[in-house]
Design a protein around this motif. Structure first.
Motif, short mmCIF file in Angstrom:
data_model
loop_
_atom_site.label_atom_id
_atom_site.label_comp_id
_atom_site.label_asym_id
_atom_site.label_seq_id
_atom_site.Cartn_x
_atom_site.Cartn_y
_atom_site.Cartn_z
N VAL A 1 0.86 -1.18 0.00
CA VAL A 1 0.00 0.00 0.00
C VAL A 1 0.89 1.22 0.00
CG1 VAL A 1 -1.77 1.30 1.25
CG2 VAL A 1 -1.81 -1.20 1.28
N GLY B 1 -9.30 -1.74 4.23
CA GLY B 1 -8.59 -0.98 3.22
C GLY B 1 -8.42 0.49 3.55
N ARG B 2 -8.22 1.27 2.50
CA ARG B 2 -7.87 2.68 2.62
C ARG B 2 -9.11 3.57 2.62
NH1 ARG B 2 -3.33 5.17 -0.03
NH2 ARG B 2 -3.20 3.29 -1.31
N TYR C 1 -5.92 3.44 7.23
CA TYR C 1 -5.81 2.11 6.64
C TYR C 1 -6.25 1.07 7.66
CZ TYR C 1 -4.52 -1.90 3.98
OH TYR C 1 -4.60 -3.08 3.29
N THR D 1 0.75 -6.11 5.95
CA THR D 1 0.68 -4.89 5.15
C THR D 1 2.01 -4.17 5.15
OG1 THR D 1 -1.58 -4.69 6.01
CG2 THR D 1 -0.77 -2.91 4.64
N LEU E 1 3.39 -0.69 4.07
CA LEU E 1 2.99 0.65 3.68
C LEU E 1 4.22 1.48 3.33
CD1 LEU E 1 1.11 0.03 6.62
CD2 LEU E 1 -0.29 1.52 5.17
#
Length: 353
Positions: A109, A310-311, A320, A342, A344
């Motif tokens: 992400v 999710g975002r 997030y 995840t 990021l």
């Protein structure tokens, strides 16, 4: 079916339906089934199949009812249809459990943050959350998660709560592999609601002793090339229920540099709008497990201010919500909602002149 078959089937269905009672009897807590792993897997499959069967049967019955109203005559559901529905429920439950207990893949992400210092452009944070280390998610599973997280090449690793299901005595060996998490800027974490179910203070001492920098209503400052990034954390919303300090963002940010972007760790996403109003750049949460099954997101959203998976862009802040790395062992099914580790990557967002 012969009478003896119906009796046996009924007893098996009843046994599966009481999974959480058996869990409570095994450990004193509905959240910690203390059976051998294959038994916990079997219970999750059977209980999941029972839940899915109930839903499918209601759909079939509603369809039959509508058909009767339209045709103005009695409609009998074919035995083959009922058998097919039962088989479908059993198959989907098996797939759901297999999806839930696998070691999650790394999900990438990218997050753009206004005024992110150049020194942190490309900075990588790996988020683990909702590990639920237990008789289902054991030391062997945790070891593979640690290896995958370490291989992700993070600058910083964070764990946003729900490490465990069980007491320190019950989970000491299973959680030990988490000691192996490594990142140049450290391992930071906050408690989730499940830590409060099993002697919160004992778990905070244990996790701190294992090398986690715990941030209960506190913050840390990461510095690179003269620039700063604040990592703040809050306690869980369930804390006051066991007479512990509830989430306090003011306390978490007290003394933090005012010109540095802030990454907030908050197990539950429910208060994201409040965080956005305080100028938080990025909030990382879990708790929802992404809804676990496609179609349940609308129900999970109702209890989490609309945030499930999710975002989200919330008042200039990026939220997030991870689907979770593990899952509560009392209902471990995933259908269409995969687990995740995840990764990021922070990027500087261009700001119009």
């Amino acid at each position: 079916m012969p009478l003896w078959t119906r009796i046996a089937t009924g007893l098996l269905l009843f046994g599966a339906s009481q999974f959480h009672l058996w869990s409570r009897l095994s450990s004193g807590s509905v959240f910690a089934p203390e059976f051998p792993r294959f038994v916990v897997v079997l219970f999750n499959w059977a209980f999941g199949a029972l839940v899915l069967l109930a839903v499918f049967q209601i759909i079939v019955d509603l369809g039959a009812l509508v058909t009767m109203v339209v045709r103005q005559q009695v409609v009998r559901e074919p035995v083959a249809l009922r058998g097919g529905v039962a088989a479908l429920a059993a198959i989907l439950a098996a797939i759901g459990v297999a999806n839930a207990i696998r070691v999650p893949p790394v999900r990438d992400v990218s997050v753009e943050i206004p005024y992110l210092p150049a020194a942190f452009d490309g900075y990588r944070i790996v988020q683990l959350t909702d590990l639920h280390i237990s008789r289902l998610f054991t030391a062997a599973w945790a070891r593979q998660v640690v290896d995958r997280a370490n291989d992700a090449g993070a600058d910083l690793i964070v764990v946003t709560g729900d490490f465990i299901d069980g007491s320190v005595a019950m989970r000491r060996d299973d959680i030990e592999p988490l000691r192996g998490l490594q990142a140049p800027d450290g391992i930071y974490a906050i408690p989730g609601n499940h830590e409060y179910f099993f002697d919160y203070r004992a778990w905070m001492r244990q996790l701190s002793a294992m090398g986690f920098r715990m941030l209960p209503n506190a913050h840390a400052v990461i510095e690179h090339d003269g620039a700063a990034l604040v990592i703040a954390g809050v306690t869980d919303l369930s804390a006051p229920g066991v007479r512990e300090a509830g989430p306090d963002l003011d306390a978490a940010l007290r003394g933090a540099p005012t010109d540095a972007p802030i990454v907030l760790l908050d197990h539950q996403p429910r208060k994201a709008r409040d965080a956005a109003a305080r100028g938080i750049a990025l909030q990382l949460s879990g708790h929802t497990h992404g809804g676990m099954i496609v179609g349940l997101d609308w129900l999970v959203a109702r209890g989490n201010a609309g945030f499930v998976s999710g975002r989200y862009e919330v008042g200039g802040m990026t939220l997030y919500v991870s689907n979770g790395t593990g899952l509560w062992p009392g209902f471990a099914l995933r259908l269409g909602v995969p687990p995740e580790i995840t990764r990021l990557t922070l990027r500087r967002r261009p700001v119009d002149a």
